[in-house]
Design an enzyme around this catalytic site. Sequence first.
Site, PDB file in Angstrom:
ATOM      1  N   GLY A  33       0.993  -1.166  -0.015  1.00 44.24           N
ATOM      2  CA  GLY A  33       0.162   0.051  -0.130  1.00 44.24           C
ATOM      3  C   GLY A  33       0.850   1.306  -0.062  1.00 44.24           C
ATOM      4  N   VAL A  60       6.490  -8.046  -0.613  1.00 44.31           N
ATOM      5  CA  VAL A  60       5.584  -9.067  -0.616  1.00 44.31           C
ATOM      6  C   VAL A  60       4.110  -8.828  -0.165  1.00 44.31           C
ATOM      7  CG1 VAL A  60       5.089 -11.597   0.574  1.00 44.31           C
ATOM      8  CG2 VAL A  60       7.653 -10.462   0.219  1.00 44.31           C
ATOM      9  N   HIS A  63      -5.817  -1.111   0.594  1.00 40.15           N
ATOM     10  CA  HIS A  63      -6.847  -0.170   1.183  1.00 40.15           C
ATOM     11  C   HIS A  63      -6.280   1.162   1.141  1.00 40.15           C
ATOM     12  CE1 HIS A  63     -10.835   0.072   2.653  1.00 40.15           C
ATOM     13  NE2 HIS A  63     -10.385   0.254   3.989  1.00 40.15           N
ATOM     14  N   ALA A 110      -8.891   5.636   1.201  1.00 42.11           N
ATOM     15  CA  ALA A 110      -8.953   7.015   1.745  1.00 42.11           C
ATOM     16  C   ALA A 110      -9.208   7.986   0.814  1.00 42.11           C
ATOM     17  CB  ALA A 110      -7.341   7.296   2.377  1.00 42.11           C
ATOM     18  N   GLY A 119      -8.493  13.599   1.905  1.00 44.24           N
ATOM     19  CA  GLY A 119      -7.344  14.407   1.854  1.00 44.24           C
ATOM     20  C   GLY A 119      -6.006  14.283   2.526  1.00 44.24           C
ATOM     21  N   PHE A 157     -10.899  20.228   7.421  1.00 47.37           N
ATOM     22  CA  PHE A 157     -10.899  18.774   7.901  1.00 47.37           C
ATOM     23  C   PHE A 157     -11.145  19.141   9.671  1.00 47.37           C
ATOM     24  CE2 PHE A 157      -9.962  14.457   5.828  1.00 47.37           C
ATOM     25  CZ  PHE A 157     -10.683  14.802   4.815  1.00 47.37           C
ATOM     26  N   TRP A 172       0.919 -12.835  -2.659  1.00 50.28           N
ATOM     27  CA  TRP A 172       1.701 -14.015  -1.708  1.00 50.28           C
ATOM     28  C   TRP A 172       1.284 -13.201  -0.248  1.00 50.28           C
ATOM     29  CZ3 TRP A 172       5.559 -17.587  -1.885  1.00 50.28           C
ATOM     30  CH2 TRP A 172       5.728 -17.829  -3.302  1.00 50.28           C
ATOM     31  N   ALA A 185       2.274 -13.170   3.515  1.00 47.59           N
ATOM     32  CA  ALA A 185       3.332 -13.414   4.471  1.00 47.59           C
ATOM     33  C   ALA A 185       2.655 -14.060   5.544  1.00 47.59           C
ATOM     34  CB  ALA A 185       4.078 -12.253   4.931  1.00 47.59           C
ATOM     35  N   GLN A 244     -10.416   3.911  16.306  1.00 49.79           N
ATOM     36  CA  GLN A 244     -11.389   4.942  15.737  1.00 49.79           C
ATOM     37  C   GLN A 244     -12.592   4.514  15.088  1.00 49.79           C
ATOM     38  OE1 GLN A 244     -10.050   7.919  12.531  1.00 49.79           O
ATOM     39  NE2 GLN A 244     -10.072   9.064  14.308  1.00 49.79           N
ATOM     40  N   HIS A 269     -15.346   5.972  12.883  1.00 47.40           N
ATOM     41  CA  HIS A 269     -15.638   6.825  11.925  1.00 47.40           C
ATOM     42  C   HIS A 269     -17.030   7.226  11.738  1.00 47.40           C
ATOM     43  CE1 HIS A 269     -16.089   9.709   8.325  1.00 47.40           C
ATOM     44  NE2 HIS A 269     -14.615   9.705   8.294  1.00 47.40           N
ATOM     45  N   LEU A 311     -17.397   3.895   3.699  1.00 49.55           N
ATOM     46  CA  LEU A 311     -16.971   5.321   3.966  1.00 49.55           C
ATOM     47  C   LEU A 311     -17.477   6.631   3.481  1.00 49.55           C
ATOM     48  CD1 LEU A 311     -15.147   7.045   5.876  1.00 49.55           C
ATOM     49  CD2 LEU A 311     -13.237   6.737   4.320  1.00 49.55           C
ATOM     50  N   GLU A 327     -14.880  12.405   5.376  1.00 48.47           N
ATOM     51  CA  GLU A 327     -14.985  13.697   6.446  1.00 48.47           C
ATOM     52  C   GLU A 327     -15.293  14.705   5.369  1.00 48.47           C
ATOM     53  OE1 GLU A 327     -13.143  13.436  10.101  1.00 48.47           O
ATOM     54  OE2 GLU A 327     -11.873  15.313   9.662  1.00 48.47           O
ATOM     55  N   ARG A 387     -13.289  13.204  15.177  1.00 48.26           N
ATOM     56  CA  ARG A 387     -14.045  11.746  14.898  1.00 48.26           C
ATOM     57  C   ARG A 387     -14.413  11.168  16.279  1.00 48.26           C
ATOM     58  NH1 ARG A 387     -10.308   9.485   9.861  1.00 48.26           N
ATOM     59  NH2 ARG A 387     -11.088  11.017   8.462  1.00 48.26           N
ATOM     60  N   HIS A 405     -13.058   2.388  12.007  1.00 39.55           N
ATOM     61  CA  HIS A 405     -12.431   3.041  10.877  1.00 39.55           C
ATOM     62  C   HIS A 405     -10.709   2.570  10.868  1.00 39.55           C
ATOM     63  CE1 HIS A 405     -11.958   5.595   7.411  1.00 39.55           C
ATOM     64  NE2 HIS A 405     -11.097   6.304   8.150  1.00 39.55           N
ATOM     65  N   ARG A 419      -6.993   9.865  15.904  1.00 38.05           N
ATOM     66  CA  ARG A 419      -6.251  10.454  14.813  1.00 38.05           C
ATOM     67  C   ARG A 419      -7.164  11.460  14.034  1.00 38.05           C
ATOM     68  NH1 ARG A 419      -6.774   9.712   9.335  1.00 38.05           N
ATOM     69  NH2 ARG A 419      -7.797   7.648   9.490  1.00 38.05           N
ATOM     70  N   LEU A 420      -6.838  12.648  13.528  1.00 38.89           N
ATOM     71  CA  LEU A 420      -7.433  13.658  12.765  1.00 38.89           C
ATOM     72  C   LEU A 420      -7.337  12.998  11.460  1.00 38.89           C
ATOM     73  CD1 LEU A 420      -6.470  17.107  14.397  1.00 38.89           C
ATOM     74  CD2 LEU A 420      -8.244  15.553  14.945  1.00 38.89           C
TER      75      LEU A 420
END
Lengths: 557, 317
Positions: free
Chosen positions: A12, A32, A41, A45, A48, A113, A151, A153, A226, A228, A238, A241, A272, A337, A372-373
């Site tokens: 990711g 991997v 994922h 998001a 922003g 935000f 693959w 892990a 968190q 959401h 989702l 925000e 949140r 979330h 988290r913001l």
Amino acid sequence: MQKHDVLVIGGGLAGAHAARAAHLEGADVAIVSKLSPLRSHSVAAAGGINAALGEGDTWEGHAFDTIKGSDYLADQDSVEILTREAPNTIVQMDHLGTPFSRDEQGKLFNRPFGGMRQARAYFAGDRTGLALMQTAWEQLVKEGVTLYEEWAATSLIVENGRFAGLVAYKIADGTLEEFHGKAAVICTGPGGQMYLKSTNAVTCTGDGLAMAFRAGCALKDMEFVQFHPTSLHGPNILITEAARGEGGIMRNAKGERFMEKYSPTMLDLAPRDIVSRSIQTEANEGRAYPGGYVDLDLTHLGRDRIKERLPEVYQFSTEFAGVDPGEKPIPIEPAQHYIMGGIATNNAGATNVPGIYAAGECACVSLHGANRLGGNALLECIVFGRIAGTAAAAFAKKGTQIAGGAQVLEQEDRRVEWLLKTGGPETVEGLRQELKRLMWDKVGIYRNEADMTLAVNGVRELRRRYANLRVGARGKKFNFSLLEAMELRNLIDLSEPIASGALARQESRGAHARTDFPTRDDAGWLKHTLAWWRGDRIELTYEPVRITQWQPQERKY
Amino acid sequence: MATIKVYRYDPEEGTEAHYDAWDLDVKPGQTVLDLLHEIHYYRDPTLAFRRSCRSAICGSCAMNINGRTGLSCNTQAKPLLDRDGSLVVEPMKNMPVLKDLVADMDGFWQAVYHIEPYLKPGAQPPKGPYVVPKARMDLLKIAQDCIMCGSCLSECTSREANPAYLGPAALAKAYRFVADARDADTVARLQMYSEPNGIWDCDTCLYCNEVCPIGVKPMDAIMYMREKSIEAGIPSQGAKHALAFYETVIESGKLNEFKTANKSLGLAGMASQGGIVAKVLLRGKTPDVRKRPIKGIEEVRKLEQLVERKRRKGASK
């Protein structure tokens, strides 16, 4: 057997940046990944990525908002790194090709935000994660980084307390293989699938977290989960925000703008944790619609503006709820979330096991503390992905390959063999649903001692019952049932530190809200939880929060 | 109760591909993915399909649903059942099947890698972000949200006829860089994409635009690149063909197949198409090679002048 200097687990946004950074340092790098990188994922998001890039904005302003948002649990020196690096990160991503939204004159747009006193979320429509992930992936293609995709892990190899490699399962044909490496960067992202309602992808099962935990890495602050506030009622998809950043307003079933009551200054754009609790309180007190949802009203923006600035919200709302947000409010409810906690790392991304690094959502530096913001997660993936990748490459450069691992491969082989022939009464989906229900009901938005005790015992009971599992598919090729059985084990192993950490923490802070301890207790609990895997049980220890220039204050919005 | 038919193929069993059917109670709001999950979790755990985000953004779960490729996660089952009376789920087309609904996307990715899918900026980027006005950046909109699900390639008729054709997703990605003001390699890109199996091989069937689950318009992107490569004077058989088409229409008011083929392929090229020519002759479809201008050819030429003027105006802007 495969061999590379640096093994990045997960492809990711954090993994891609870690791999690129290590590659640019001259290391032989391989990713991997359970998924093809663009399926990660990170692409989900939406709204922003924060940076103090606007006129008059400062990194200190961004840092303060982040720390206050964290309910003072974030490590302030780490937040300083994140927020100082942010403006340059946006510029670099623009130079690499991210199509940030712009104004008529060609300057980058930003928008407000939650929890930020200033508009500093930069975006590409409302598919910012997708845009940033594409850019990161493009660079992997350009640099020719080796990729083992699909693959999964399954286990880290640690010899004499040092990283030596990993074992991975090839989904296409069921092969188990040993990967040797001098350093690893774990970037496997979220693990919220132990919650009944979650915005996380089905594949977000915390594999890297669980693997690291079992290999001896400490997990930090796992009790901070968190929720959401605005997931689509029902499928829990989702709704970003940014919908509120663009002016969306929430109302309860009586038509009241309830956030006026809970956050008079920031209203719908409060952080949140506060907004989710507000919705939950409205539902508990009978002011939500049947089923526990409230309205998110965008109708005053008009369909054209919604389509221009929030195309994904428009798509989700029409396709999944059958609601045109230009005409009717969107039905929303809170859902799990993000997990603020994760594999404990220092500011270089290093864990307590030499050679193992972690970055992104699966890591805990700690940047987000107790809450988290929005807009800080994508930023973390890029900044700390890069930092961890660079550090891992440096470690690999001076380190040597540790021998060993054959017994880990054997053990994983036996596990797969067992899963393929075990014929007990428990199904993978049966246990998974019980776990999801248990965690949602007992370690959810509001918590108390009795519930959490039930959760801890319940999780342990589920682990025992896992031994009586039956996997319905016996094939080697694309045996997703087998993969789900491995994922379920990871989810169970992660649920215990969440529930135990939450039960032990006798206060309310950020997303951890206890009805039996409703206030924050800095004297007793201004500290990080560390959870350690001890085979048959979990041990909790604590360490102080690093505070530099922002002394804890009451957190009001 | 509704019957869901699903394509099954298991290379380990060595049996032929076939269909399995399940009777499910389909509720409003359920997606095709929900039904597949129900089968996989509770009826037949061996059923294999890729999926991840459940919200139409990761691109994992593209498949063929009632004859049309799309994402299973954002396809509502009930309306389809009401419309067609049945539900048949199959893997994507134009790709080998690995197991059940799992398609081999290697060919898809190879095409995307081929177009050099990364920004090639000029020598010296600015100190801050590039200054690119919204209107210019908005050019990317028809392509930038591509989630690489493969739906367009699955439905691509040109790819079906020519497996070497790069296909809509790869070319939409190519466009994304051609249209990007920050990319400094536009002409070289257009040259590369004008080679055989590139932009000129699209047969403009429009299926890609139609099936894209996220509103990307690969065919529009391909047409844009055709225009740009003609403007840039990049020689290619495709460009020659388009120009020859145009010229003969202006000349006589209708298409002159012989001249068009001669101009775009040359005499040698035409000889290589002998088989087609023979078939055409056998079916009595001989074109009239003399082609006198049609009545009202002046009107056609007026139109040409109008288009020319408009084009020049656009170019000088």
